[in-house]
Scaffold this motif. Structure first.
Motif, PDB file in Angstrom:
ATOM      1  N   THR A  33      48.852  42.944  42.273  1.00  0.00           N
ATOM      2  CA  THR A  33      48.344  41.878  41.400  1.00  0.00           C
ATOM      3  C   THR A  33      48.846  41.999  39.968  1.00  0.00           C
ATOM      4  OG1 THR A  33      46.330  43.172  40.986  1.00  0.00           O
ATOM      5  CG2 THR A  33      46.252  41.544  42.771  1.00  0.00           C
ATOM      6  N   HIS A  34      49.447  43.132  39.614  1.00  0.00           N
ATOM      7  CA  HIS A  34      49.946  43.326  38.251  1.00  0.00           C
ATOM      8  C   HIS A  34      51.460  43.123  38.141  1.00  0.00           C
ATOM      9  CE1 HIS A  34      46.020  44.828  37.046  1.00  0.00           C
ATOM     10  NE2 HIS A  34      46.037  45.610  38.119  1.00  0.00           N
ATOM     11  N   LEU A  35      52.126  42.859  39.270  1.00  0.00           N
ATOM     12  CA  LEU A  35      53.566  42.609  39.237  1.00  0.00           C
ATOM     13  C   LEU A  35      53.842  41.182  38.769  1.00  0.00           C
ATOM     14  CD1 LEU A  35      54.641  44.300  42.594  1.00  0.00           C
ATOM     15  CD2 LEU A  35      54.512  45.315  40.315  1.00  0.00           C
ATOM     16  N   ARG A  36      54.921  41.002  38.026  1.00  0.00           N
ATOM     17  CA  ARG A  36      55.241  39.682  37.490  1.00  0.00           C
ATOM     18  C   ARG A  36      55.902  38.776  38.524  1.00  0.00           C
ATOM     19  NH1 ARG A  36      57.884  42.677  33.445  1.00  0.00           N
ATOM     20  NH2 ARG A  36      59.844  41.709  34.101  1.00  0.00           N
ATOM     21  N   ASP A 286      42.220  35.049  51.535  1.00  0.00           N
ATOM     22  CA  ASP A 286      42.272  35.906  50.348  1.00  0.00           C
ATOM     23  C   ASP A 286      43.594  36.673  50.298  1.00  0.00           C
ATOM     24  OD1 ASP A 286      39.507  35.345  49.657  1.00  0.00           O
ATOM     25  OD2 ASP A 286      38.949  36.676  51.298  1.00  0.00           O
ATOM     26  N   ASP A 287      44.091  37.043  51.485  1.00  0.00           N
ATOM     27  CA  ASP A 287      45.331  37.814  51.592  1.00  0.00           C
ATOM     28  C   ASP A 287      46.259  37.129  52.582  1.00  0.00           C
ATOM     29  OD1 ASP A 287      44.910  40.864  50.359  1.00  0.00           O
ATOM     30  OD2 ASP A 287      43.047  39.909  50.990  1.00  0.00           O
ATOM     31  N   PRO A 302      47.917  31.837  42.878  1.00  0.00           N
ATOM     32  CA  PRO A 302      47.620  33.050  42.100  1.00  0.00           C
ATOM     33  C   PRO A 302      46.329  33.733  42.522  1.00  0.00           C
ATOM     34  CG  PRO A 302      47.319  31.059  40.777  1.00  0.00           C
ATOM     35  CD  PRO A 302      48.000  30.637  42.029  1.00  0.00           C
ATOM     36  N   ARG A 303      45.471  33.028  43.233  1.00  0.00           N
ATOM     37  CA  ARG A 303      44.216  33.636  43.707  1.00  0.00           C
ATOM     38  C   ARG A 303      44.455  34.613  44.848  1.00  0.00           C
ATOM     39  NH1 ARG A 303      41.102  32.910  47.916  1.00  0.00           N
ATOM     40  NH2 ARG A 303      42.381  31.196  48.694  1.00  0.00           N
TER      41      ARG A 303
END
Length: 506
Positions: A33-36, A286-287, A302-303
């Motif tokens: 979730t932190h990758l651009r 969700d995934d 993005p969710r």
């Protein structure tokens, strides 16, 4: 992870992470979730894990050579001025693979090591038991030690944590038994993740134990005569705010209610072939899990968390989906065409048969399969009885494939052939064509559909005698006619192929 780690991951030019050959990285999934999305990714794939190797230096030689290669790959980026982040589960300097890269690179490049929460800290947190207090002594042990050595160390300490279990679990359990500490020891698997599991160590089936698990002998903070020992999956306190102000005691299970896994068929390629039911299942997830090129066909949200992997790791994808769902997530596993036709549905259902996934609901949402899509482009070649076969011998012997080919050909069935050829499987189609010609005339109609529904779609109508295997690859599907299948030549330039509904009497 820490806020600093999250910032560095987001800002890095290059993201490196380790994985086994299945390609799935736990470290990357944690950081996803932190990758651009535009960063260079370096997958550092171990050449061996638990299996044997024919490397002249043995296992140690293969691993040392691997780390040398990894260091050289990262040095190329560092020399080019790119910032590199190496992802590591837990803490990088606590039994971490990063240590081997640090040893090879830190003397040449400025290096910062951002500490993380170790697995033993996480394990005690989810148990709700202190690790150590007062003057107690904590001993951390690798499960790879001999059981007799483990037993001696466990017997001589106040609290203990054993890591690196998996195949070593039987020996670890024997060591706690021999030390007389088994009744006080807990098993913690994948602490703080969706696949978390907690149980008394003595009640765990060795066949279910993964590498990422711990044996935890916590501090006896309650005292040996406590009449209400902690139950598996139950926390003593929920800490909210200062430690001196504990929240109300809770009896809620640590593991949330299970979600579900939906296996979704995307169709062969065209977006307008996606069914409304499939679109709804994708939107509700969700995934999202799937082979990279198939996952790329699903619009970004993005969710949602996206878990992409290679084309030959179906079982690992299925396990990941079920583990996430067991932790409460709604998971969509995407599959090209119909998921039940040489695709992901079987892998998911097979994995779901394991007792540990008994509470996870599994649904399959059908999709338009490639045989139907190719047939629609030329008319009705599947208008009578037909057989569906795969020429891939990755999961079944070629002898079985050829026997089935000959049986279907002798029965005069139309054949829809999936996975006809790949870069490494070139001779199978040649052999299949030869087997079919033993039962079919050379003028038998053949339809070759490539990337049907995609941007490079081509459809070719030819005959079995003129079929050229050199022009066929994995993106193709072949329809081989029966003795009654006909080609209708038309002035429009678009030939039709059909198999009559009536079959001639014998």
């Amino acid at each position: 992870m820490t806020l600093r780690a999250a910032r560095l991951i987001h800002d890095a030019d290059v993201i490196a992470y380790h994985s086994a050959r299945h390609g799935r990285s736990i470290a990357r999934s944690i950081a996803a979730t932190h990758l651009r999305g535009d960063q260079i990714e370096e997958a550092l794939v171990y050449p061996v894990t638990t299996e044997t190797t024919n490397h002249p230096g043995g296992y140690r030689g293969a691993i040392d050579e691997f780390y040398e290669d990894c260091a050289k790959r990262l040095a190329v980026h560092l020399d080019a001025g790119r910032g590199v982040v190496v992802l590591s589960e837990g803490d990088p300097f606590f039994y971490g693979s990063f240590i081997h890269l640090h040893r090879r690179l830190a003397d040449r490049y400025p290096t910062e090591v951002v500490p993380g929460v170790t697995s033993l800290s996480a394990g005690c947190a989810v148990l709700g038991r202190p690790l150590v207090e007062g003057n107690e002594v904590l001993t951390v042990l690798p499960g790879t030690l001999a059981p007799a050595v483990l037993a001696e160390r466990i017997a001589g300490t106040d609290t203990a944590v054993v890591l690196k279990m998996g195949r070593t679990f039987p020996g670890v359990r024997d060591a706690f038994t021999d030390a007389g500490r088994l009744a006080d020891t807990w098993y913690v698997e994948r602490a703080t993740t969706a696949g978390q599991r907690i149980a008394p160590l003595g009640e765990v089936d060795p066949a279910t134990v993964p590498y990422f698990s711990l044996a935890v002998l916590p501090s006896p903070v309650r005292g040996p005569d406590d009449p209400a020992p902690l139950r598996a999956g139950q926390a003593d306190w929920v800490l909210a705010g200062p430690a001196s102000q504990p929240a109300t005691s809770t009896s809620q299970p640590a593991t949330p209610p299970a979600g579900e896994v939906v296996v979704v068929g995307l169709g062969p390629g065209a977006q307008d072939w996606l069914t409304p039911q499939a679109a709804a299942a994708l939107a509700a997830a969700d995934d999202l899990i799937g082979y990279g090129p198939y996952l790329d066909r699903v619009p970004a949200d993005p969710r949602q968390r996206r878990h992409s992997s290679g084309n030959t790791v179906e079982a690992e994808r299925a396990e990941l989906a079920l583990e996430l769902a067991a932790g409460g997530a709604n998971v969509a596993v995407v599959s090209s065409g119909d998921p039940g036709v040489f695709a992901m549905a079987t892998a998911v259902v097979e994995a779901a048969a394991q007792p540990r996934f008994a509470d996870v609901d599994v649904r399959v949402v059908p999709g338009l399969t490639a045989a139907q899509a190719v047939a629609s482009r030329v008319g009705a070649p599947l208008g009578h009885d037909f057989c569906v076969l795969s020429l891939s011998d990755r999961l079944k012997p070629w002898e079985v494939i050829e026997r089935r080919l000959r049986a279907a050909a002798a029965a005069d069935l139309v054949l829809a052939i999936y996975n006809p050829a790949s870069r490494t499987r070139r001779e199978q189609l040649e052999r299949a064509r030869a087997a079919l010609l033993d039962h079919r005339a050379p003028d038998t109609p053949v339809v070759i559909g490539r990337d049907v529904g995609g941007p490079t779609e081509t459809v070719t109508v030819t005959t079995l005698g003129d079929l050229d295997p050199a022009g066929v690859d994995m993106r193709c599907l072949l329809l081989i006619g029966s003795s009654t299948t006909r080609i209708v030549r038309r002035g429009t330039g678009r030939d039709l192929v059909f198999t009559p509904r009536r079959y001639p009497a014998p």
